[in-house]
Design an enzyme around this catalytic site. Sequence first.
Site, PDB file in Angstrom:
ATOM      1  N   ASP A  94       0.849  -1.195   0.000  1.00  0.00           N
ATOM      2  CA  ASP A  94       0.000   0.000   0.000  1.00  0.00           C
ATOM      3  C   ASP A  94       0.879   1.238   0.000  1.00  0.00           C
ATOM      4  O   ASP A  94       2.038   1.193   0.423  1.00  0.00           O
ATOM      5  CB  ASP A  94      -0.904  -0.027   1.251  1.00  0.00           C
ATOM      6  N   TRP A 147       3.289   7.617  -2.349  1.00  0.00           N
ATOM      7  CA  TRP A 147       4.748   7.715  -2.381  1.00  0.00           C
ATOM      8  C   TRP A 147       5.172   8.459  -3.650  1.00  0.00           C
ATOM      9  O   TRP A 147       6.035   9.352  -3.610  1.00  0.00           O
ATOM     10  CB  TRP A 147       5.359   6.298  -2.361  1.00  0.00           C
ATOM     11  N   HIS A 185       4.138   2.277  -8.422  1.00  0.00           N
ATOM     12  CA  HIS A 185       3.996   0.821  -8.541  1.00  0.00           C
ATOM     13  C   HIS A 185       5.302   0.169  -9.012  1.00  0.00           C
ATOM     14  O   HIS A 185       5.647  -0.928  -8.568  1.00  0.00           O
ATOM     15  CB  HIS A 185       2.848   0.474  -9.492  1.00  0.00           C
ATOM     16  N   SER A 212      -6.057  -6.591  -5.577  1.00  0.00           N
ATOM     17  CA  SER A 212      -7.273  -7.078  -4.919  1.00  0.00           C
ATOM     18  C   SER A 212      -8.434  -7.139  -5.905  1.00  0.00           C
ATOM     19  O   SER A 212      -8.376  -6.565  -7.005  1.00  0.00           O
ATOM     20  CB  SER A 212      -7.632  -6.152  -3.759  1.00  0.00           C
ATOM     21  N   ASN A 255      -9.338  -3.708  -6.858  1.00  0.00           N
ATOM     22  CA  ASN A 255      -8.398  -2.871  -7.617  1.00  0.00           C
ATOM     23  C   ASN A 255      -8.779  -2.692  -9.093  1.00  0.00           C
ATOM     24  O   ASN A 255      -8.271  -1.799  -9.767  1.00  0.00           O
ATOM     25  CB  ASN A 255      -6.971  -3.415  -7.514  1.00  0.00           C
ATOM     26  N   TRP A 256      -9.710  -3.527  -9.613  1.00  0.00           N
ATOM     27  CA  TRP A 256     -10.146  -3.360 -11.016  1.00  0.00           C
ATOM     28  C   TRP A 256     -10.850  -2.028 -11.216  1.00  0.00           C
ATOM     29  O   TRP A 256     -10.977  -1.555 -12.344  1.00  0.00           O
ATOM     30  CB  TRP A 256     -11.104  -4.492 -11.428  1.00  0.00           C
ATOM     31  N   ARG A 299       1.490  -3.738   7.148  1.00  0.00           N
ATOM     32  CA  ARG A 299       0.881  -2.811   6.192  1.00  0.00           C
ATOM     33  C   ARG A 299       1.594  -1.467   6.277  1.00  0.00           C
ATOM     34  O   ARG A 299       1.466  -0.757   7.280  1.00  0.00           O
ATOM     35  CB  ARG A 299      -0.610  -2.621   6.477  1.00  0.00           C
TER      36      ARG A 299
END
Length: 211
Positions: free
Chosen positions: A20, A25, A37, A65, A68-69, A187
């Site tokens: 995550d 970032w 990513h 996940s 995430n789509w 996490r």
Amino acid sequence: MAKKLNPDWKIPEHVAIIMDGNGRWAKKRLMPRNYGHIQGAKTVEEICEVAYNMGIQYLTVYAFSTENWKRAEDEVAGIMRLLRRYLEEALQDMEKNRVCFRFFGDLSKLSPDLQKLCRDAERRSEDYDVQVNFCLNYGGRDEIVRAARAFAMDVAEGKYKSEDLTEELLSKYLYSADVPDPELIIRPSGEMRTSNFLLWQSAYSEYVFMN
Ligand code: FPP
């Protein structure tokens, strides 16, 4: 070279990580989300190496996940490209790295070439000991629903009676069937949520939320 570890340290057998904060970032550095990513994927490689050297037997990474789509099309495409590249390289280095690949999630939603890379990686690495589980199109609730459905099918076929169902038996229908539960779930990014990750397996896990 691997650092010598303090022999008094108790090393967990299974560590799981919710990836995550890649987007934030990148944003902080005025870069596009996909740059985050790319760095995230590099970090996964580093984590795998450190975990291997520490003697961690199982590492599970929440990479994509079921939710995430819903992200922007170009972001999803960028993540899929990264995964493809990562798996192609992993297949090339398979005999050198000797890490067993497993995938948790409904892979049928991935493109056929990506599905093949996942299956090839699983097949070619099945005899290796140290295991990395990549959660792709994964959701904890979805995993439990699938397990319940598969058990119901077995009941319908006469393999079991409904009263045969125990926690141990249900566990065998999960993606993680032969994997011990994680002692530790990490996490990063400051969010203090579990986000549908390993819902069943995390019953006794310790969580570390990092900033
Ligand atoms: C969460 O950060 C990260 C993701 C949804 C995708 C992570 C996937 C990869 C880096 C692909 C490659 C993976 C491997 C294992 C090679 P976020 O976008 O939710 O960050 P934010 O909360 O700051 O927006």
